[in-house]
Design a protein around this motif. Structure first.
Motif, short mmCIF file in Angstrom:
data_model
loop_
_atom_site.label_atom_id
_atom_site.label_comp_id
_atom_site.label_asym_id
_atom_site.label_seq_id
_atom_site.Cartn_x
_atom_site.Cartn_y
_atom_site.Cartn_z
N UNK A 1 0.96 -1.29 0.07
CA UNK A 1 -0.07 -0.10 -0.03
C UNK A 1 0.88 1.36 -0.10
N UNK A 2 2.00 1.20 -0.01
CA UNK A 2 3.17 2.40 -0.03
C UNK A 2 2.91 3.21 -1.18
N UNK A 3 2.93 4.41 -1.37
CA UNK A 3 2.78 5.16 -2.50
C UNK A 3 3.93 4.93 -3.51
N UNK A 4 3.53 4.51 -4.84
CA UNK A 4 4.27 4.54 -5.81
C UNK A 4 4.48 5.61 -6.78
N UNK A 5 3.23 6.19 -7.28
CA UNK A 5 3.18 7.07 -8.15
C UNK A 5 2.03 8.11 -7.87
N UNK A 6 2.24 9.33 -7.87
CA UNK A 6 1.34 10.33 -7.75
C UNK A 6 1.15 11.35 -8.96
N UNK B 1 7.19 8.64 -6.70
CA UNK B 1 7.60 9.37 -7.93
C UNK B 1 6.56 10.28 -8.08
N UNK B 2 6.43 11.60 -8.03
CA UNK B 2 5.53 12.61 -8.05
C UNK B 2 5.69 13.01 -9.71
N UNK B 3 4.62 12.55 -10.45
CA UNK B 3 5.04 12.62 -12.17
C UNK B 3 4.24 14.20 -12.52
N UNK C 1 3.33 -9.41 -29.40
CA UNK C 1 3.80 -10.59 -28.91
C UNK C 1 5.28 -10.10 -28.42
N UNK C 2 5.94 -11.09 -27.89
CA UNK C 2 7.42 -10.80 -27.73
C UNK C 2 8.17 -10.59 -28.77
N UNK C 3 9.16 -9.39 -28.52
CA UNK C 3 10.06 -9.35 -29.75
C UNK C 3 9.32 -8.08 -30.70
N UNK C 4 8.05 -7.88 -30.42
CA UNK C 4 7.48 -6.74 -31.18
C UNK C 4 7.85 -5.60 -30.76
N UNK C 5 7.75 -4.40 -31.46
CA UNK C 5 8.04 -3.05 -30.94
C UNK C 5 6.92 -2.40 -30.96
N UNK C 6 6.52 -1.66 -29.72
CA UNK C 6 5.50 -0.88 -29.53
C UNK C 6 5.71 0.44 -29.23
N UNK C 7 5.16 1.36 -29.77
CA UNK C 7 5.35 2.77 -29.63
C UNK C 7 4.50 3.28 -28.51
N UNK C 8 5.00 4.17 -27.83
CA UNK C 8 4.16 4.58 -26.72
C UNK C 8 4.34 6.33 -26.80
N UNK C 9 3.21 6.85 -27.25
CA UNK C 9 3.24 8.38 -27.67
C UNK C 9 2.67 9.04 -26.26
N UNK C 10 3.30 9.73 -25.85
CA UNK C 10 2.79 10.49 -24.88
C UNK C 10 3.63 11.33 -23.88
N UNK C 11 3.52 11.83 -22.65
CA UNK C 11 3.99 12.42 -21.81
C UNK C 11 3.87 11.75 -20.19
N UNK C 12 4.80 12.09 -19.23
CA UNK C 12 4.56 11.47 -18.16
C UNK C 12 3.19 11.42 -17.34
N UNK C 13 3.15 9.93 -17.21
CA UNK C 13 1.60 9.82 -16.57
C UNK C 13 1.66 8.33 -16.06
N UNK C 14 0.92 8.05 -15.15
CA UNK C 14 0.77 6.69 -14.60
C UNK C 14 0.61 5.58 -15.46
N UNK C 15 -0.47 5.92 -16.65
CA UNK C 15 -0.45 4.96 -17.66
C UNK C 15 0.80 4.72 -18.34
N UNK D 1 -1.18 6.16 -6.88
CA UNK D 1 -1.38 4.61 -7.01
C UNK D 1 -0.12 3.97 -6.21
N UNK D 2 -0.63 3.22 -5.43
CA UNK D 2 0.12 2.44 -4.45
C UNK D 2 0.89 1.32 -5.36
N UNK D 3 1.76 0.67 -4.70
CA UNK D 3 2.76 -0.15 -5.48
C UNK D 3 1.85 -1.29 -5.91
#
Length: 514
Positions: A28-33, A234-236, A61-75, A39-41
């Motif tokens: 239950x310790x905080x991980x992300x804000x 980590x406070x995002x 699948x394993x070995x695929x490249x997946x692009x993540x387009x965004x800015x700092x966030x929990x998701x 969000x707890x751990x």
């Protein structure tokens, strides 16, 4: 010296094991804000599991490249851990890049899927809309958008060895030319996460300011993964704002802040003589630290401003000043424990302490190579594992490193070596100057020094004033042939100045008449 085998063997095998380490004793310790949501751990692990199942359901699948387009966030953090569990590669891209830049990266890495973090980033939502990505809601991750499945994507082989399996494909910011895809293994990133956690002496009760982009390796491995490795919080923050940062430092219990020098420059512009804060450790990296800025920050915040050096290809940390031995100069400190460094001439021969040469590094932080560019990989990392940084440095007898500049940035004027950082340091000490950047310009049989400057107030100084100021402080061959005042210097999302653009501007003669 090489890292002991026992330390490497004690590292987790994959990135997603980092938050799971807290489940037995501190679920239950905080991980992300983020924006007041905690969000707890346990919640972070659950969100990563939801993301893993969803990614699998949309064909990853394993070995695929997946692009993540965004800015700092929990998701975004949860998605990185989800891809780790699938043995897919996270291609993390800042949403503030242009559509052309994002498409160039997508095409180069042949991404199986592109995920847009539209709820947390207006720019990501616009990119998603531009390509017709499908809006979705995914459990704790909330609103996302998903690009089309690329059926031509072929997965890369999955490696059981954490030192060989790619965790992240990070594209360089383009400060030295065209972006390159740097393949970083799980062990690369875990080694730096562990090192960063230890060198910052992170504790579970620490609150770490997380504004450096996770799309950059500094924000990914040192700040994000390093914080979670220690079980801290980590406070995002999606973007840097000097006023919002000062508020957070005064009210949110922030104890650790890592930034780039440009961030500290902005803080000094808006803060009072003694801003309120709960910090115990502040650190600058990502670009050269100016002596005047270091002194000013330390005077305002009452803490040593620690310094370090690294590059994407080394995951990124190579050296860092130590908490128990703060420095008054702008040394980037000794090499971090477990890696080897050498200062060499152009032929790779070692140089004596005090001599300037190319810095080379070897250790568990060195990349696997550049994706789809074996030739450049071989030129950059030799058969013995030594990474050529391309940076000029000198080492003192106590092991402290000083970065003089990039070998490609070295300006040879009338047979004399001019290191841009030396000219920039003098310019940055002028009270009217916010930033400066010095580049070389080829002329017939020689090179010229060209300086670009951003002022606090355009009425405070003219180009002529600054040239006169430099004339009193620099040898004639170091003085710029031309000094150009710009409203703002071009910079990457991390705050690093994009010198490639300035070199092009200088060389094309676009500054003529200014």
């Amino acid at each position: 010296m090489p890292v002991p085998t026992a330390i490497l063997e004690a590292l987790p095998a994959r990135l997603h094991e980092i938050p799971r380490r807290q489940l037995a004793s501190r679920p239950e310790a905080p991980a992300l804000i983020e924006n007041g949501v905690v969000w707890s751990y346990a919640e972070l692990v659950a969100a990563a599991a939801e993301a893993r199942d969803w990614l699998r359901s949309v064909g990853v699948r394993g070995g695929d490249r997946v692009m993540l387009v965004g800015e700092n966030c929990r998701a975004l953090v949860a998605m990185i851990f989800a891809l780790s569990e699938l043995d897919a590669w996270a291609v993390i891209v800042n949403a503030r890049l242009s559509p052309r830049e994002i498409e160039t990266i997508r095409s180069h890495c042949a991404a199986r899927r592109v995920v847009y973090f539209s709820a947390a980033s207006t720019e990501a939502a616009l990119h998603a809309q531009h390509v017709g990505a499908e809006p979705l809601s995914v459990g704790r991750l909330g609103e996302l958008a998903l690009g089309e499945l690329d059926l031509t994507c072929l997965p890369e082989p999955v490696q059981a060895d954490s030192a060989r399996q790619v965790a992240a494909l990070i594209y360089t910011s383009g400060t030295t030319g065209s972006p390159k895809g740097v393949m970083l293994s799980h062990r690369n990133l875990l080694f730096i996460a562990r090192s960063s956690s230890g060198l910052r002496r992170l504790r579970p009760d620490d609150q770490v300011f997380g504004v450096l982009p996770i799309s950059h390796v500094y924000g990914l491995s040192s700040v994000c993964l390093g914080t979670l490795y220690a079980g801290a919080c980590l406070q995002l923050h999606a973007r840097f704002s000097a006023t919002e940062t000062l508020r957070a430092l005064a009210e949110d219990g922030i104890s650790v802040m890592q930034g780039v020098p440009a961030m500290y420059t902005r803080l000094l512009e808006v803060c009072g003589e003694a801003p309120r804060h709960t910090l115990r450790f502040i650190y600058a990296g990502g670009s050269p630290l100016d002596p005047a800025l270091k002194q000013a920050v330390e005077a305002r915040f009452g803490l040593p401003l620690h310094n370090g050096y690294g590059m994407t290809e080394s995951s990124p940390t190579i050296s860092q000043t130590r908490m128990d031995a703060p420095r008054t100069d702008v040394s980037v400190g000794p090499a971090i424990p477990g890696i080897e460094v050498a200062i060499t001439d152009d032929e790779g021969r070692p140089l004596a302490d005090g001599e300037v040469g190319e810095l080379r590094v070897r250790g568990p932080n060195v990349m696997l190579g550049y994706y789809r560019n074996a030739e450049l990989s071989a030129q950059t990392v030799d058969a013995a594992g030594w990474l050529r940084t391309g940076d000029l440095a000198r080492r003192e007898a106590d092991g402290a490193l000083f970065i003089v500049g990039r070998s490609k940035e070295l300006i040879i004027r009338s047979g004399f070596n001019v290191y841009p950082v030396e000219v920039e340091s003098v310019l940055n000490a002028h009270p009217a100057v916010v930033h400066s950047a010095v580049v070389g310009r080829a002329v017939a049989g020689n090179e010229e020094v060209v300086a670009f400057v951003e002022l606090r107030d355009p009425t405070q100084a003219s180009a002529e004033d600054l040239l006169a100021y430099l004339a009193e402080r620099l040898s004639p061959y170091k003085r710029p042939s031309e000094l150009v005042i710009l409203p703002a210097l071009p910079a990457a999302a991390t705050g690093k100045i994009l010198k490639s653009q300035l070199r092009q501007l200088a060389q094309e003669g676009a500054i003529a008449g200014q």
